[in-house]
Design an enzyme around this catalytic site. Structure first.
Site, short mmCIF file in Angstrom:
data_model
loop_
_atom_site.label_atom_id
_atom_site.label_comp_id
_atom_site.label_asym_id
_atom_site.label_seq_id
_atom_site.Cartn_x
_atom_site.Cartn_y
_atom_site.Cartn_z
N ARG A 49 0.83 -1.21 0.00
CA ARG A 49 0.00 0.00 0.00
C ARG A 49 0.86 1.25 0.00
NH1 ARG A 49 -5.19 -1.09 2.49
NH2 ARG A 49 -5.38 -3.32 2.80
N MET B 150 -2.59 7.07 -5.42
CA MET B 150 -1.45 6.21 -5.77
C MET B 150 -1.88 4.75 -5.70
SD MET B 150 1.68 8.16 -3.98
CE MET B 150 0.89 8.26 -2.41
N CYS C 201 -4.70 49.15 3.20
CA CYS C 201 -6.08 49.16 2.72
C CYS C 201 -6.17 48.71 1.26
CB CYS C 201 -6.73 50.52 2.93
SG CYS C 201 -5.91 51.83 2.03
N SER D 161 -1.30 54.54 5.83
CA SER D 161 -2.05 53.38 5.37
C SER D 161 -1.48 52.99 4.01
CB SER D 161 -3.54 53.72 5.25
OG SER D 161 -4.21 52.60 4.73
N HIS E 252 -15.55 7.54 -2.90
CA HIS E 252 -14.47 8.38 -3.40
C HIS E 252 -14.94 9.80 -3.68
CE1 HIS E 252 -11.97 10.01 -6.68
NE2 HIS E 252 -10.99 9.56 -5.92
N GLY F 75 -6.55 7.57 -2.63
CA GLY F 75 -6.79 6.93 -3.93
C GLY F 75 -5.91 7.43 -5.07
C1 PEP Z 1 -4.57 51.35 -3.12
O1 PEP Z 1 -3.98 51.96 -4.02
O2 PEP Z 1 -4.13 50.32 -2.61
C2 PEP Z 1 -5.85 51.84 -2.61
C3 PEP Z 1 -6.45 51.27 -1.59
O3 PEP Z 1 -6.42 52.87 -3.28
P1 PEP Z 1 -7.21 52.71 -4.64
O4 PEP Z 1 -7.35 51.27 -4.92
O5 PEP Z 1 -8.52 53.39 -4.42
O6 PEP Z 1 -6.32 53.45 -5.58
#
Ligand code: PEP
Ligand code: MG
Length: 953
Positions: free
Chosen positions: A134, A145, A902, A834, A501, A143
């Site tokens: 096995r 091999m 973001c 950000s 299976h 399943g």
């Molecule tokens: C980005 O540039 O990552 C952002 C969040 O801004 P947008 O996508 O609105 O340009």
């Protein structure tokens, strides 16, 4: 392993050089390591642990199945005697095309031990030992091999066994299985070559089922199968039992690089370098009469997670009969009646195994003449829903810790759970409209709507090339069908049960699946299926509800499930949040204990913010204010504002917009009472708010040609204005902070609206924490120009409204490489950063975010130029490095600088890991991804628990 062996060798060599007198001893020592240990008997698990240093190491060396068998042997569970050929041997075999030196001798020696333990002899007709061969890799690949059963049978042994067992039917049945398996798995012959003559034989005899076959029938088929073997392989089926063993072992090694194994590893991210182990196990027979049987079971329900054994078994059958789902099985509970003693022992062992491995087990067992044997135990594959329920239950039962529970659930599990389900009402309507087609076993939950295809290749082709949503429909599936399943939205079979299976694989990949819908008659030749008078042809739409087992004709609408109803997930995410909030789970550069990541959300409207909050977001990381400008009643005012010839006209248009912006922000603050809300000032280039240039031009030309004059002048003015706004590279043009500097009135209105709304809310008792974000900054001078004006407006509004204290910040996005490089300067003005990683990725790579994906990124990823699409997963060594540098430098200037992300990456688990490592305070993503991000943040907090934030040095 290589790493472990190497120091030993050097040590020996050194000793030999230093003390030539001891040369004899040294030579002995140097010889020993060259004959590596390739074989471990099941009872040698202790040696395997010593050799590989850890249990993980044992699993790597012996494979999951081998490690499980050895561990069960150690725990006193009845396991048939056997041994494991290591994955290291497999890897050596793959390199050299032959067994590594010493393997075969060790294998022969191990066979002698097994013979002793079993009290039987391999190839001895008077007391024969049969074994199975096995496959078993570190990570289970069900399943994918090869496995060969009944090795050790030949003409003479068959006769001997008949004399011993007085059961010729069983012996000939076992023998024909061996010849068939040898042909199909060792020599890759097509199943049909064996299945066709068998079907013909049954037809001739008027048999419908295998159980009707008598001893002479199987004997006759053995002859036929041997002939098929000889014709297609070119030599006789091997009578030498050791030759059988050798060929079978090689075939299992080779199956590691078989197409379906490779496809499976690709789909599950298992490395090709691991190799498979080979387990040689004494055969025990479930097909020795009605006091024998075989089955598979899960210690808890792998579909729902309910704490109840779920399994099926067959009397008088061999293992593959159950797994293939070809014969109708009975539920394991029935054993309480048919074999009460065995059932009790089995339940005891199953419970013990679950407690031992602290996880739900998927076990295989065989009963040979009333004696129970355990053939396998492994952690069970499970649906997303049950993975979450089981993790929470095991932690509540104190079998595992909360941290382990959090780690046991994957972000994919959460994603799958929140995937669409069928709308209840739509389903009832469909039923009323006579669209119900069939019902089967609800093997893997979720809703699948797609076009039906009756084989894996077509399903895959239509999904990949024709970009269709497909549902693969088969009588039952085999490992060869997996590629079609993975490409499809859903799977439907007319045969098989919950452990077939199709069910196991679909659950693993989170594909909605219904199995055993036995009312369906599939006509493979006509490429259609029918239930009564209803026919579905290939390419027709069907809806498959893996949660209830129902199948409908046509398309049924789906909707996303509500998170509030997922109580186990909510519990788990709460545990995850608690882990992230622990002080000391990360260490700040100066050695201070700090917490893990928070998860915020990108939300433009109050309803999105409310959803984000209910999904557990601790703040809004990005509100793209311009989205509010696109509302149909606002757009004409925005256009008037853009076309304004003077500042007065512009201000008057903006004054019209102010109340609606204020009320937008009011709604956001209200929804996020007590949480920070980051509002980004206008970012896009102005042409985005104007009508389409080409369409307008066409209209103007048509009017001119037709001689229509009414409204023509206005249209011509508008066209001229649009032409004026035209930019060759608008993403690099007049947008973000540049637009604010060129036309400050817009952002001045926005900041007034933000602070008026904030003050109004504060006066209503809402805790507001506005953070004003300036986009696309490239130099601190831009902030120096705009920020004080905006701060003055904030202060003015506060004074106007009589609000004394308001917790607010002004900060910027870091989305231009220059901003990251000069972060130390930028942080002198900006109170928070950000990362806009959409733009930062675009500008760091110099790839247009609008065009790169459709033009060349796919090729780049396919060719390995880029490991992944950098717009989905952060490029750590480029973009990520800039982020790290920006955080280190920014905090050099402003030690308590708040940092978030973001861009789209904020919801991607791998990117979230990087954000944790470099010291982000939070990640912000779409509200729908918040639960996934929360779990990802907890995972990384645990993975790097206590580790210091990585600084850029
Ligand atoms: C980005 O540039 O990552 C952002 C969040 O801004 P947008 O996508 O609105 O340009
Ligand atoms: Mg951006």
């Amino acid at each position: 392993m290589a790493k472990k062996a190497a120091p030993k060798k050097t040590a020996v060599k050194k000793a030999a050089v230093k003390k030539p007198v001891l040369k004899k001893v040294a030579v002995k020592k140097t010889i020993r390591p060259t004959v590596k240990k390739w074989i471990f008997l099941f009872e040698e698990v202790g040696k395997a642990e010593k050799y590989s240093g850890s249990w993980e190491g044992v699993r790597g060396l012996l494979g999951g199945k081998g490690a499980g068998l050895a561990d069960m042997t150690r725990a006193g569970v009845p396991v048939p005697p056997g041994f494991t050929v290591t994955t290291e041997a497999c890897n050596e075999f793959r390199k050299a095309g032959q067994f590594p030196k010493g393997q075969w001798d060790q294998q022969l020696a191990a066979m002698k031990v097994v013979e002793k333990q079993a009290g039987k002899k391999f190839g001895d007709p008077s007391n024969p030992l049969l074994v199975s061969c096995r496959s078993g890799a570190k990570f289970s690949m069900p399943g994918m091999m090869n496995t060969i059963l009944n090795i050790g049978l030949n003409d003479e042994v068959a006769e001997g066994m008949i004399a011993l067992t007085k059961n010729p039917r069983f012996v000939w049945d076992s023998y024909r299985r061996l010849v068939e398996m040898f042909g199909t798995t060792v020599f890759n012959l097509d199943d049909e070559l064996f299945e066709h003559p068998m079907a013909e034989y049954k037809k001739k005899k008027g048999y419908k089922l295998d159980v009707e076959m008598k001893a002479e029938d199987w004997k006759s088929l053995v002859g036929t199968f041997k002939q098929v073997f000889k014709t297609h392989v070119g030599f006789d089926f091997p009578q030498d039992v050791y030759k059988q063993l050798e060929l079978a072992t090689k075939a299992v090694f080779e199956s590691w690089m078989g197409k379906r194994a490779i496809d499976y590893r690709k789909a599950t991210n298992i490395s090709d370098t691991l190799g498979t182990a080979v387990n040689i196990v004494t055969m025990v027979f479930g097909n020795m009469g009605d006091d024998s049987g075989t089955g598979v079971a899960f210690t808890r329900n792998p579909s729902t997670g309910d704490k109840k054994m779920m399994g099926e078994y067959l009397l008088n059958a061999q293992g593959e009969d159950v797994v293939a789902g070809i014969r109708n099985t009975s539920p394991v509970e029935e054993m309480a009646v048919t074999m009460p003693k065995v059932y009790k022992q089995f339940m005891g062992i199953a419970g013990k195994l679950e407690r031992h491995y602290r996880d739900v087990q998927d076990v295989e067992f065989t009963i040979e003449r009333g004696k129970l044997w355990m053939l396998q135990t492994r952690n069970a594959k499970r649906t997303a829903k049950s993975a979450i329920k089981i993790a929470v239950d095991l932690a509540t039962e104190k079998l595992i810790t909360k941290e382990e529970a959090v780690l046991r659930v994957t972000t994919e599990n959460v994603d799958t759970l929140l995937h669409p389900q069928f709308d209840d009402k739509a389903k009832t309507d469909a039923e009323k409209a006579g669209k119900f087609f069939a019902k089967g076993v609800n093997a893997s939950p979720g809703a699948a709507v797609g076009q039906a295809y009756f084989d894996a290749d077509t399903a895959e082709k239509m999904a990949k090339e024709a970009k269709q949503d497909t549902v693969m429909v088969r009588p039952f599936t085999k490992p060869d069908d997996v590629h079609g399943m993975i490409a499809s939205k859903g799977v439907l079979t007319s045969e098989g049960g919950a452990t077939s299976h199709a069910a196991v694989v679909a659950r693993q990949f989170g594909i909605p699946c219904v199995v055993g819908a036995s009312a369906i008659k599939i006509d493979m030749e006509k490429r259609m299926m029918t239930v009564g008078s209803v026919t579905i042809k290939e390419g027709d739409w069907i809806s498959v509800d893996g949660t209830t087992g129902q199948v409908f004709v046509g398309k049924i609408p789906t909707s996303a499930p509500s998170l509030e109803e997922q109580t186990d997930l909510l519990t788990l995410l709460k545990w995850g949040d608690e882990i992230c909030a622990r002080k000391g789970i990360r260490t700040a550069p100066k050695g201070w204990p700090t917490t893990g990541l928070q998860v915020w959300a990108n939300a433009d409207y109050p309803k999105d913010a409310r959803r984000a909050r209910s999904y557990g977001a601790k703040g809004i990381g990005l509100c793209r204010t311009e989205h509010m400008f696109f509302e149909p009643e606002r757009l004409p005012i925005v256009q008037r504002m853009i076309l304004a010839g003077t500042s007065e006209v512009r201000t008057s248009a903006l004054n019209e917009l102010l109340p609606s912006q204020r009320s937008d922000f009011d709604g956001l603050f209200d929804a996020m009472d007590g949480c920070p809300v980051i509002i980004r000032l206008i970012d896009p280039p102005l042409h985005e708010f104007m009508p389409d240039e080409e369409a307008l031009l066409e209209e103007v030309i048509t009017m001119r040609v037709k001689g229509e004059t009414e409204g023509l002048a206005e249209k011509e003015t508008l066209l001229a204005a649009i032409k004026n706004l035209h930019e060759s590279n608008p993403m690099m043009g007049l947008r973000g902070v540049r637009l604010s500097i060129a036309m400050p009135e817009i952002v001045e209105m926005q900041v007034r609206a933000i602070f008026e709304a904030a003050c109004d809310c504060a006066q209503r008792g809402i805790i507001v924490k506005p953070e004003v974000m300036i986009p696309l900054t490239g130099t601190v001078k831009e902030l120096e120009w705009i920020q004080p004006r905006l701060e003055r407006i904030a202060a003015t509004v506060l004074a106007e409204k009589g609000v004394k204290r308001l917790d607010y910040k002004f900060g910027t996005m870091i989305e231009i490489p220059r901003a990251a490089v000069t972060a130390a300067e930028i942080a002198e003005r900006a109170e928070f950063f950000s990362f806009g990683t959409n733009d930062l990725t675009q500008m760091t790579f110099g790839y247009s975010r609008d065009d790169a994906e459709r033009n060349f990124l796919v090729i780049y990823v396919e060719q390995g130029i880029l490991p992944k699409n950098p717009f989905q997963t952060l490029d750590r060594s480029g973009v990520g490095k800039l982020m790290k540098m920006a955080i280190t430098d920014g905090r050099g200037t402003r030690p308590n600088l708040e940092v978030g992300i973001c861009g789209e990456h904020g919801g991607d688990p791998e990117s979230i890991e990087w954000c944790h490592m470099i010291g982000n305070n939070y990640v912000s993503c779409s509200p729908f991804r918040v639960p996934i991000a929360r779990l990802a943040a907890a995972h990384v907090a645990l993975k790097y628990a206590g580790a210091a934030i990585a600084e850029d040095k």
